[in-house]
Design an enzyme around this catalytic site. Structure first.
Site, PDB file in Angstrom:
ATOM      1  N   ASP A  22       0.836  -1.204   0.000  1.00  0.00           N
ATOM      2  CA  ASP A  22       0.000   0.000   0.000  1.00  0.00           C
ATOM      3  C   ASP A  22       0.870   1.252   0.000  1.00  0.00           C
ATOM      4  O   ASP A  22       1.131   1.818   1.046  1.00  0.00           O
ATOM      5  CB  ASP A  22      -0.907  -0.032   1.248  1.00  0.00           C
TER       6      ASP A  22
ATOM      7  N   GLU B 133      -2.791  10.105  -0.840  1.00  0.00           N
ATOM      8  CA  GLU B 133      -4.031   9.329  -0.797  1.00  0.00           C
ATOM      9  C   GLU B 133      -4.391   8.952   0.627  1.00  0.00           C
ATOM     10  O   GLU B 133      -5.573   8.922   0.989  1.00  0.00           O
ATOM     11  CB  GLU B 133      -3.883   8.071  -1.659  1.00  0.00           C
TER      12      GLU B 133
END
Length: 478
Positions: free
Chosen positions: A301, A335
């Site tokens: 991630d 993000e």
């Protein structure tokens, strides 16, 4: 005019025809053989693995505003320039939150032997406020649901609230990891804010993820500047321990959290274009997000997504395939705790949204991909049969149409009508590592990563060359 000069127009036409044929050979469109060649080239390359290793091993964590995030911008931009892509850095102001000391200790509970306290494994949540430097000590109220919080609201003032809502691994094991995450992460996102509104002095949230190995899972909260109480994720084991102790009688904790919310920092989206030929003003995005949380190196991630998107351009450059539409690699910034990069891009491109034919993002880890998710009109699904056929030999031929993918960085573009695409990934183990100290390179399977690149490269090429309009996303009103 001499005899040889009479043939110059003919020779010129022949030369033009030969040049045109060469261009056609370099840009074979969506011919099945071309799609297969893209797939096979991606499956034989370790370019994405090398980029993930560079990002995770050489830089490490990349939380927005950090030196690691800045180093990643430079690293990715330089790699894309080396490929010959047209690179630009899009400025964006990002949150700058810095983790400090973080400890938890159970100091009072029924049946506690004299002199005994118990350590709680926890980590501050993004946007958390701070305790005094020496910490705070307060009673703990254990809450299982938002309904229970509402019913017991009068008990919360002056207390530490623990939201003990479990991640449903049974759902994750059956292909519903996203749904399981959405249900549990609501407590991380909204729980601290709601607790603050009721007068709590701090909030704890059971870690949102599987693999109960006493790992804390961090993540963002919905806390606001005017009410930033200390907020932390505790491991599943410690949440269950506190729930059991609370049933025996009063429970109290000493909590130390000293994060800082600093002024916004300067950062960038990294944009790298592989220019199109006759439809260069039309754009296909392929992307991942560059930032990561600070507990580990963000291999799943989302170094995976960025490296796979970078490898799309490397695959096509290696083949000397020139798309009709411009393929735009974007490494999004921020993000994880703000989506400022995505919002900045949307603001800059809002008037040009119609020229964005499709947008791909990989942000669900590096599990094996089995196909593609897409927010295209139902009538367009059949257009993707050639792409499915090309990906079937690597077990990635599934095409799942959805009304909206709502991926973090593409959701704004999707609402503006740009169809979103994402690899359909096995995420059953993704939330074991997600936002934890264990999200490291060794958890990434190189073969699965090659399949990611194959799916994303073939999809990017297919969208960049498709003849028929695929229509626009039509995201339902919430």
């Amino acid at each position: 005019m001499n005899r040889s000069s009479r043939h110059l127009p003919v020779l010129t036409v022949l030369a033009a025809a030969l040049f045109s044929s060469a261009a056609m050979a370099a840009s074979p469109g969506n011919d099945p053989a071309a799609l297969a060649k893209i797939r096979d080239t991606a499956m034989q390359s370790d370019y994405a693995w090398e980029r993930i290793a560079d990002m995770t091993d050489l830089i490490g964590p990349r939380l927005s505003g950090s030196p690691g995030a800045a180093a990643a911008v430079t690293q990715v931009a330089e790699a894309m320039r080396k490929l010959g892509a047209k690179v630009s850095l899009q400025p964006v102001k990002v949150p700058h939150w810095v983790r400090g000391a973080e400890t938890g200790e159970l100091v009072e509970y029924s049946g506690r032997p004299q002199g005994i306290t118990q350590r709680v494994v926890l980590t501050a949540l993004g946007g958390s406020g701070a305790t005094p430097a020496a910490g705070l000590t307060a009673p703990v109220v254990v809450i299982k649901s938002f309904d229970e919080l509402k019913a017991r609201g009068a008990e919360v003032r002056g207390k530490i609230v623990l939201f003990d809502a479990a991640f449903d691994q049974h759902q994750a094991d059956r292909g519903l990891a996203g749904q399981a995450y959405g249900q549990a992460s609501a407590y991380r996102r909204d729980g601290p804010r709601l607790a603050a509104e009721l007068g709590a002095v701090a909030a704890l949230v059971r870690s949102v993820g599987g693999a109960a190995y006493r790992l804390p899972h961090t993540g963002s909260t919905g806390l606001q500047d005017n009410a930033r109480i200390p907020a932390a994720a505790v491991t599943a084991e410690d949440a269950m321990l506190m729930s059991r102790l609370a049933k025996r009688g009063p429970l109290a904790m000493k909590l130390v959290l000293t994060p800082q919310n600093l002024p916004d920092a300067d950062s960038y989206n990294v944009i790298a274009d592989l220019p199109g030929t006759d439809k260069a003003d039309e754009i296909v995005i392929v992307s991942g997000h560059l930032d990561s949380w600070d507990l580990a190196t963000g291999a799943h991630d989302d170094a995976t997504g960025v490296a796979s998107a970078m490898a799309v351009l490397e695959t096509l450059k290696k083949l000397d395939y020139r798309p009709r539409r411009t393929i735009r690699m974007i490494a999004w910034m921020n993000e994880e705790n703000g989506t400022r990069g995505a919002r900045g891009y949307l603001a800059a491109e809002q008037a040009n949204a119609e020229k964005h034919i499709g947008a791909i993002e990989s942000d669900n880890g590096a599990g094996r991909p089995f196909g593609l998710r897409a927010s295209v009109p139902a009538t367009s699904s059949k257009l993707f049969a050639p792409l499915q056929a090309a990906l079937q030999p690597i077990g990635a031929g599934i095409f799942r149409r959805e009304d909206a993918l709502s991926t973090g960085d593409l959701s704004g573009l999707e609402r503006a009508g740009v169809p979103s695409f994402a690899p359909l990934i096995d995420t059953s183990a993704y939330f074991d590592y997600h936002h934890t100290p264990a999200d490291t390179l060794d958890k990434v399977d190189p073969d699965h990563l090659r399949r990611h690149v194959a799916v994303m490269a073939a999809t990017s090429w297919f969208l960049a060359n498709i003849e028929q309009p695929i229509g626009r996303a039509n995201v339902p009103e919430r």
